[in-house]
Scaffold this active site. Structure first.
Site, mmCIF file in Angstrom:
data_model
loop_
_atom_site.group_PDB
_atom_site.id
_atom_site.type_symbol
_atom_site.label_atom_id
_atom_site.label_comp_id
_atom_site.label_asym_id
_atom_site.label_seq_id
_atom_site.Cartn_x
_atom_site.Cartn_y
_atom_site.Cartn_z
ATOM 1 N N GLU A 136 -11.856 5.619 4.470
ATOM 2 C CA GLU A 136 -11.320 6.425 5.580
ATOM 3 C C GLU A 136 -12.379 6.591 6.668
ATOM 4 O OE1 GLU A 136 -8.292 7.253 6.175
ATOM 5 O OE2 GLU A 136 -7.335 7.082 4.210
ATOM 6 N N TRP A 176 -6.073 1.054 10.134
ATOM 7 C CA TRP A 176 -6.144 1.100 8.674
ATOM 8 C C TRP A 176 -5.866 -0.285 8.092
ATOM 9 C CZ3 TRP A 176 -8.450 3.206 4.935
ATOM 10 C CH2 TRP A 176 -8.016 3.022 3.627
ATOM 11 N N TYR A 212 0.838 -1.207 0.000
ATOM 12 C CA TYR A 212 0.000 0.000 0.000
ATOM 13 C C TYR A 212 0.873 1.258 0.000
ATOM 14 C CZ TYR A 212 -3.314 3.509 1.676
ATOM 15 O OH TYR A 212 -4.069 4.646 1.820
#
Length: 189
Positions: free
Chosen positions: A48, A56, A26
């Site tokens: 988000e 995350w 990522y």
């Protein structure tokens, strides 16, 4: 722990980006890279928002299931979701099953459809001027900026939910509106 680490592959990365293989991919291929397009930015905004209060990494690992559950984050499709879709999403163990966040995702798709110039134009209008140099450490970064506060306020005014200043800044970081890679990080924009 330093804010910059050398991975097993010999590449210097922001420390969080070297903490797991999922984060490394990522970090290296997405985070901080300029992203445009209404559906693409809607996906990131939605993820988000789902991340709020969670790691995350949890959201990143569930992203394929989120994409399937939310019809690849096609704004027009999600805007048409009804109560049966909310029920379906609440039953989907592959995603984060939070009614408020699910309903916010649907409301945000509807709000995005109302934007005369589209979501991408609105969000990028809050991107600050590019800073002359990358930060030397994450301690130099604030989780909220004037731009992220203004973005959150503008979004809320237009009916968006779960888009506070911290979430707005995380979105700005993730989509390359700001470049918060640490000095020495191998990723370039």
């Amino acid at each position: 722990m330093s804010d910059l680490v050398i991975g097993a592959d010999g590449l210097a990365r922001c420390a969080w980006g070297a903490s797991t293989p999922d984060y490394a991919v990522y970090h290296d291929t997405e985070w901080g890279r300029p992203l445009r397009g209404d559906d693409a930015l809607y996906e990131r905004m939605t993820l988000e928002a789902f991340q709020s209060g969670l790691s995350w990494l949890t959201i990143l690992r569930k992203r394929p299931a989120f994409r399937l559950a939310f019809d690849e984050f096609h704004i027009e499709t999600v805007a048409g979701y009804g109560e049966a879709d909310v029920t379906r999403l609440l039953a989907d163990a592959g995603i984060v099953r939070n009614r408020a966040k699910i309903e916010a995702a649907i409301a945000n798709a509807r709000a995005a459809l109302e934007l005369p110039d589209g979501l991408s134009v609105l969000l990028w209008s809050f991107a600050p001027e590019r800073r002359p140099a990358r930060p030397a450490s994450f301690a130099e970064l604030a989780p909220i900026t004037g731009e992220s506060t203004a973005m959150a306020k503008a979004l809320k005014k237009r009916g968006f939910r779960f888009v506070g200043p911290t979430t707005a800044y995380a979105l700005m970081q993730a989509t390359g509106m700001v470049d918060d890679h640490i000095v020495g990080c191998h990723v370039t924009r």
